[in-house]
Design a protein around this motif. Structure first.
Motif, PDB file in Angstrom:
ATOM      1  N   MET A  93       0.837  -0.958  -0.003  1.00 32.13           N
ATOM      2  CA  MET A  93      -0.094   0.111  -0.137  1.00 32.13           C
ATOM      3  C   MET A  93       0.823   1.263  -0.142  1.00 32.13           C
ATOM      4  O   MET A  93       2.124   1.250   0.681  1.00 32.13           O
ATOM      5  N   ALA A  94       0.532   2.440  -0.813  1.00 34.95           N
ATOM      6  CA  ALA A  94       1.435   3.484  -0.974  1.00 34.95           C
ATOM      7  C   ALA A  94       1.163   4.354   0.460  1.00 34.95           C
ATOM      8  O   ALA A  94       0.079   4.303   1.063  1.00 34.95           O
ATOM      9  N   GLN A  95       2.298   5.106   0.643  1.00 32.60           N
ATOM     10  CA  GLN A  95       2.379   5.863   1.764  1.00 32.60           C
ATOM     11  C   GLN A  95       1.230   7.127   1.628  1.00 32.60           C
ATOM     12  O   GLN A  95       0.930   7.538   0.505  1.00 32.60           O
ATOM     13  N   LEU A  96       0.538   7.596   2.718  1.00 36.52           N
ATOM     14  CA  LEU A  96      -0.271   8.600   2.581  1.00 36.52           C
ATOM     15  C   LEU A  96       0.374  10.035   2.559  1.00 36.52           C
ATOM     16  O   LEU A  96       1.377   9.872   3.685  1.00 36.52           O
ATOM     17  N   GLU A  97       0.278  10.718   1.700  1.00 36.36           N
ATOM     18  CA  GLU A  97       0.803  12.119   1.741  1.00 36.36           C
ATOM     19  C   GLU A  97      -0.195  13.131   2.144  1.00 36.36           C
ATOM     20  O   GLU A  97      -1.312  13.075   1.710  1.00 36.36           O
ATOM     21  N   VAL A  98       0.456  14.138   2.791  1.00 40.94           N
ATOM     22  CA  VAL A  98      -0.312  15.179   3.338  1.00 40.94           C
ATOM     23  C   VAL A  98       0.177  16.459   2.670  1.00 40.94           C
ATOM     24  O   VAL A  98       1.026  17.036   3.041  1.00 40.94           O
ATOM     25  N   LEU A  99      -0.789  17.104   2.012  1.00 36.97           N
ATOM     26  CA  LEU A  99      -0.300  18.341   1.366  1.00 36.97           C
ATOM     27  C   LEU A  99      -0.914  19.514   2.400  1.00 36.97           C
ATOM     28  O   LEU A  99      -2.103  19.499   2.494  1.00 36.97           O
ATOM     29  N   TYR A 100      -0.218  20.296   2.733  1.00 32.82           N
ATOM     30  CA  TYR A 100      -0.746  21.303   3.937  1.00 32.82           C
ATOM     31  C   TYR A 100       0.112  22.653   3.641  1.00 32.82           C
ATOM     32  O   TYR A 100       1.399  22.836   3.166  1.00 32.82           O
ATOM     33  N   ASN A 101      -0.602  23.661   4.065  1.00 32.85           N
ATOM     34  CA  ASN A 101      -0.094  25.065   3.985  1.00 32.85           C
ATOM     35  C   ASN A 101       0.680  25.319   5.060  1.00 32.85           C
ATOM     36  O   ASN A 101       0.268  25.751   6.375  1.00 32.85           O
ATOM     37  N   ALA A 102       2.116  25.513   4.941  1.00 32.07           N
ATOM     38  CA  ALA A 102       3.043  25.607   6.010  1.00 32.07           C
ATOM     39  C   ALA A 102       3.003  27.373   6.405  1.00 32.07           C
ATOM     40  O   ALA A 102       3.586  27.501   7.640  1.00 32.07           O
ATOM     41  N   GLU A 103       2.624  28.012   5.686  1.00 34.72           N
ATOM     42  CA  GLU A 103       2.565  29.373   6.032  1.00 34.72           C
ATOM     43  C   GLU A 103       1.168  29.614   6.893  1.00 34.72           C
ATOM     44  O   GLU A 103       1.359  31.006   7.502  1.00 34.72           O
ATOM     45  N   CYS A 104       0.480  28.934   7.112  1.00 39.48           N
ATOM     46  CA  CYS A 104      -0.676  28.948   7.823  1.00 39.48           C
ATOM     47  C   CYS A 104      -0.223  28.566   9.459  1.00 39.48           C
ATOM     48  O   CYS A 104      -0.139  27.356   9.670  1.00 39.48           O
ATOM     49  N   PRO A 105      -0.089  29.441  10.248  1.00 35.00           N
ATOM     50  CA  PRO A 105       0.364  29.176  11.663  1.00 35.00           C
ATOM     51  C   PRO A 105      -0.673  27.977  12.272  1.00 35.00           C
ATOM     52  O   PRO A 105      -0.250  27.194  12.942  1.00 35.00           O
ATOM     53  N   ILE A 106      -1.817  28.065  12.403  1.00 35.36           N
ATOM     54  CA  ILE A 106      -2.621  27.145  12.644  1.00 35.36           C
ATOM     55  C   ILE A 106      -2.759  25.749  11.988  1.00 35.36           C
ATOM     56  O   ILE A 106      -2.251  24.445  12.549  1.00 35.36           O
ATOM     57  N   CYS A 107      -2.758  25.537  10.699  1.00 35.26           N
ATOM     58  CA  CYS A 107      -2.164  24.298  10.121  1.00 35.26           C
ATOM     59  C   CYS A 107      -0.828  23.798  10.359  1.00 35.26           C
ATOM     60  O   CYS A 107      -0.755  22.628  10.348  1.00 35.26           O
ATOM     61  N   ARG A 108       0.009  24.877  10.300  1.00 34.72           N
ATOM     62  CA  ARG A 108       1.492  24.367  10.770  1.00 34.72           C
ATOM     63  C   ARG A 108       1.397  23.668  12.144  1.00 34.72           C
ATOM     64  O   ARG A 108       2.138  22.459  12.205  1.00 34.72           O
ATOM     65  N   ARG A 109       0.874  24.239  12.959  1.00 35.73           N
ATOM     66  CA  ARG A 109       0.826  23.846  14.580  1.00 35.73           C
ATOM     67  C   ARG A 109       0.308  22.421  14.269  1.00 35.73           C
ATOM     68  O   ARG A 109       0.596  21.449  14.936  1.00 35.73           O
ATOM     69  N   GLU A 110      -0.842  22.107  13.814  1.00 35.60           N
ATOM     70  CA  GLU A 110      -1.518  21.031  13.643  1.00 35.60           C
ATOM     71  C   GLU A 110      -0.648  19.901  12.977  1.00 35.60           C
ATOM     72  O   GLU A 110      -0.513  18.932  13.450  1.00 35.60           O
ATOM     73  N   ILE A 111      -0.141  20.315  12.071  1.00 41.02           N
ATOM     74  CA  ILE A 111       0.469  19.099  11.181  1.00 41.02           C
ATOM     75  C   ILE A 111       1.972  18.915  11.934  1.00 41.02           C
ATOM     76  O   ILE A 111       2.396  17.794  12.140  1.00 41.02           O
ATOM     77  N   GLU A 112       2.474  19.708  12.664  1.00 46.04           N
ATOM     78  CA  GLU A 112       3.465  19.400  13.521  1.00 46.04           C
ATOM     79  C   GLU A 112       3.311  18.491  14.543  1.00 46.04           C
ATOM     80  O   GLU A 112       3.977  17.775  14.811  1.00 46.04           O
ATOM     81  N   HIS A 113       2.178  18.690  15.055  1.00 46.48           N
ATOM     82  CA  HIS A 113       1.702  17.537  16.225  1.00 46.48           C
ATOM     83  C   HIS A 113       1.276  16.301  15.242  1.00 46.48           C
ATOM     84  O   HIS A 113       1.663  15.235  16.028  1.00 46.48           O
ATOM     85  N   TYR A 114       0.669  16.129  14.262  1.00 44.07           N
ATOM     86  CA  TYR A 114       0.774  14.934  13.431  1.00 44.07           C
ATOM     87  C   TYR A 114       2.058  14.427  13.298  1.00 44.07           C
ATOM     88  O   TYR A 114       2.245  13.144  13.234  1.00 44.07           O
ATOM     89  N   ALA A 118       4.079  10.964   4.959  1.00 41.65           N
ATOM     90  CA  ALA A 118       4.719  12.023   4.177  1.00 41.65           C
ATOM     91  C   ALA A 118       3.890  13.152   4.095  1.00 41.65           C
ATOM     92  O   ALA A 118       2.792  13.552   3.756  1.00 41.65           O
ATOM     93  N   TYR A 119       4.779  14.325   4.462  1.00 40.79           N
ATOM     94  CA  TYR A 119       4.038  15.788   4.882  1.00 40.79           C
ATOM     95  C   TYR A 119       4.696  16.631   3.538  1.00 40.79           C
ATOM     96  O   TYR A 119       6.140  16.672   3.394  1.00 40.79           O
ATOM     97  N   VAL A 120       3.833  17.062   2.695  1.00 42.97           N
ATOM     98  CA  VAL A 120       4.487  17.844   1.551  1.00 42.97           C
ATOM     99  C   VAL A 120       3.869  19.170   1.873  1.00 42.97           C
ATOM    100  O   VAL A 120       2.500  19.327   2.111  1.00 42.97           O
ATOM    101  N   GLU A 121       4.827  20.391   1.781  1.00 43.35           N
ATOM    102  CA  GLU A 121       4.447  21.809   1.834  1.00 43.35           C
ATOM    103  C   GLU A 121       3.641  22.161   0.667  1.00 43.35           C
ATOM    104  O   GLU A 121       4.332  21.850  -0.353  1.00 43.35           O
TER     105      GLU A 121
END
Length: 123
Positions: A1-22, A31-34
């Motif tokens: 099974m392929a790895q799950l990739e997460v495309l996220y907005n690193a410029e958004c402080p709320i989004c960034r904080r949540e992704i850092e927690h994840y 895999a996290y992709v800015e």
């Protein structure tokens, strides 16, 4: 099974904080992709389309919004229990409306304001 990739907005402080927690919880399981012009294009999106909602991808299958959160949560310790609850049709329907109509537009509008002010890099 392929790895799950997460495309996220690193410029958004709320989004960034949540992704850092994840990231702390998931280790190498996700895999996290800015979002950049190139990464958005790789997903078949513009930067604005990518920044408007959370996106995940496994192989060629892309999920957006609440479905993206559920896909992430299924793979995280502690959060896995939340995934089936939010994925329950009535809860998912309400959550999707709240996310799509209120939360995501508010975050995107704040993102656009930060960019206009030139604060994207330091936010």
């Amino acid at each position: 099974m392929a790895q799950l990739e997460v495309l996220y907005n690193a410029e958004c402080p709320i989004c960034r904080r949540e992704i850092e927690h994840y990231k702390r919880l998931s280790g190498d399981d996700l895999a996290y992709v800015e979002i950049t012009a190139q990464t958005a294009a790789d997903w078949g999106l513009s930067e604005d389309q990518a920044a408007k909602q959370l996106h995940v991808r496994r192989g060629a299958q892309i999920s957006v919004g609440v479905e993206a959160f559920v896909a992430i949560w299924r793979q995280l310790p502690y959060f896995w229990i939340l995934a089936p609850i939010v994925n329950f049709k009535p809860i998912k329907a309400v959550s999707s409306v709240i996310y799509r109509r209120f939360l995501a537009p508010l975050l995107f509008a704040a993102h656009k304001r930060r960019r206009r002010r030139g604060g994207a890099a330091g936010s």
